[in-house]
Motif scaffolding. Structure first.
Motif, PDB file in Angstrom:
ATOM      1  N   LEU A   1     -10.757   3.825   2.328  1.00 20.44           N
ATOM      2  CA  LEU A   1     -12.037   3.129   2.534  1.00 20.44           C
ATOM      3  C   LEU A   1     -12.749   3.595   3.803  1.00 20.44           C
ATOM      4  O   LEU A   1     -13.972   3.517   3.892  1.00 20.44           O
TER       5      LEU A   1
ATOM      6  N   THR B   1      -2.737   5.609   1.687  1.00 20.10           N
ATOM      7  CA  THR B   1      -2.686   6.167   3.043  1.00 20.10           C
ATOM      8  C   THR B   1      -3.345   5.224   4.043  1.00 20.10           C
ATOM      9  O   THR B   1      -3.189   5.386   5.244  1.00 20.10           O
TER      10      THR B   1
ATOM     11  N   SER C   1       0.829  -1.198   0.000  1.00 20.31           N
ATOM     12  CA  SER C   1       0.000   0.000   0.000  1.00 20.31           C
ATOM     13  C   SER C   1       0.870   1.257   0.000  1.00 20.31           C
ATOM     14  O   SER C   1       0.627   2.201  -0.738  1.00 20.31           O
TER      15      SER C   1
END
Ligand code: ADP
Length: 439
Positions: free
Chosen positions: A393, A389, A383
């Protein structure tokens, strides 16, 4: 021998004796009649004793009896004793229940099927302002009049507890839960969550303040780094790689700060009626699709958009843009080169739906429920590498909640993921245009 047989034998004995005496005296009939009368009087006498005994509730021990009457007295005595013991036990349970609920710091109210108060504990007097002397028997909805509470009580869906200010003190926050039990009885439990709320508020303020404070120094550092990167003098040529790395990290920090600020704004601000617009979702999606193609760049994804061009939403435009772009950009970022990403915007009888489907790396099933938590990533390294960040979601979930919408996630590792936003039918606005278009 059963008591009845014994009694029959006793009667036969008495009658035989009377018969012999009658036979000797020549008065058989009179003798039998006298014996039967004595027998009857004896029974009447015992019935009278039984009635007297039963009519005195304080008198536990039965009168002395003979024959069948001794048996009857004994049995009634044992039955009474059993009942008395059971009553004592029940009274003990009730006292224990009352003592424990009275000692509970949570307000507890027992309500019957007509929403009337049957019993309250001490905390209910303090937190809900109820008085046992005058409120028992009253309708609870007359005493706690907050609209959210009335709805909770009348709709009878007790799955999720509600939070309302205390009727006694508006600054005190209560978490109220109703638990049905027995035959149409319900237990209302109200917990004081003022401290918890304050802590939550403090946490929110802290995150928001720290993000605000970090924003300016970060912008300055980022600005200097950009100037250093553009420096044409050649003095920094040895530093080129380091400066690039610092720039990418300051970029990441700026993204995190911006996302944190957005999250705290979403948490702190309520959606006001006036801020809602008629959002032309199709045009948002066309823009996002173009941006996704640019983001995909040399990964050469096949990106398609199937869109009901009449279908719009009543909502906050920039927030909806944020939701849709987060989902589509995630699909681009987590789908390997050459994969497919399809975006669908459609309506059915349940409402409007945005579906973003990819053929990417997928998500292990056990991680799916945690995806919308802040900073949760399935693979932290991956990620970070792609500039995530870990807040995207979480933002999506918050915004959807503000639009009374929900997020569904389906995924299979190495097969791909599907993220679906379900908007309620009431949020739909139709723009009169040509219908479905596939791009
Ligand atoms: P991030 O900035 O890390 O992408 P998000 O909150 O957007 O944070 O997503 C949380 C995590 O969910 C990601 O780190 C990733 O592991 C997983 N994820 C989100 N979207 C997808 C997707 N389309 N395919 C696979 N994994 C995904």
């Amino acid at each position: 021998m059963s008591p009845l047989s014994k009694e029959i034998w006793r009667l036969i004995g008495l009658l035989s004796l009377a018969f012999i005496i009658g036979f000797v005296s020549g008065q058989i009939l009179a003798s039998l009649l006298v014996a039967l009368s004595i027998y009857l009087v004896w029974h009447l006498h015992n019935i009278n004793r039984l009635a007297k005994w039963l009519s005195k509730p304080g008198k536990f021990h039965p009168p002395e009896g003979q024959g069948i009457w001794s048996e009857i007295f004994d049995r009634i005595y044992h039955l009474q004793k059993k009942n008395r013991d059971r009553k004592k036990k029940l009274a003990k349970y009730i006292t224990r229940f009352k003592e424990s609920t009275a000692a509970m710091p949570d307000a507890t109210v027992v309500i019957n099927r007509y929403d009337q108060i049957e019993w309250i504990n001490k905390a209910a007097q303090e937190n809900l302002g109820l008085q046992p002397s005058k409120d028992v028997g009253q309708h609870l909805s007359n005493l706690i009049r907050h609209p959210a509470f009335i709805r909770y009580l009348t709709v009878k869906d007790y799955q999720t507890p509600i939070e309302i200010p205390s009727p006694v003190d508006k600054l005190q926050q209560l978490n109220i839960r109703i638990i049905p039990y027995g035959q149409h009885q319900r237990l209302l439990i109200a917990r004081d969550i003022t401290r918890l709320k304050r802590l939550e508020e403090m946490r929110r303020d802290f995150v928001s303040n720290i993000s605000h404070e970090l924003r300016t120094p970060l912008t300055v550092i980022h600005g200097y780094l950009e100037s250093m990167q553009d420096d044409g003098s050649g003095n920094l040529s040895d530093w080129h790689n380091n400066i690039n790395m610092m720039l990418s990290q300051s970029n990441r920090m700026q993204n995190i700060v911006n996302d944190l600020l957005m999250l705290s704004r979403l948490e702190n601000e309520e959606v006001k009626r006036g801020t809602r617009d008629e959002v032309p979702v199709p045009s948002l999606l066309y823009t996002i699709k173009e941006e996704a193609i640019a983001l995909s760049a040399d990964k050469q994804h096949r990106i398609t958009l199937e869109c009901d061009n009449e279908l719009g939403l009543y909502g906050v435009q920039n927030e909806l843009y944020s939701v849709f772009s987060n989902l589509v950009f995630n699909a681009v970022r987590y789908t390997p080169k050459g994969g497919e990403i399809s975006i669908r915007w459609y309506q059915d009888k349940n409402g409007a739906h945005l579906e973003v489907k990819d053929t990417g790396i997928g998500i292990p099933t056990q991680h799916i429920p945690r995806l919308t938590e802040r900073f949760f990533r399935v693979d932290v390294g991956r990620s970070r590498e792609i500039g995530g960040t870990g807040l995207g979601l979480a933002i999506v979930k918050h915004i959807l909640e503000r639009h009374q919408a929900t997020l569904r996630i389906k995924s299979q590792v190495n097969r791909g993921s599907t993220f679906i936003c379900d908007f309620p039918a009431e949020a739909i606005i139709l723009f009169p245009q040509q219908s479905v278009m596939k791009v």
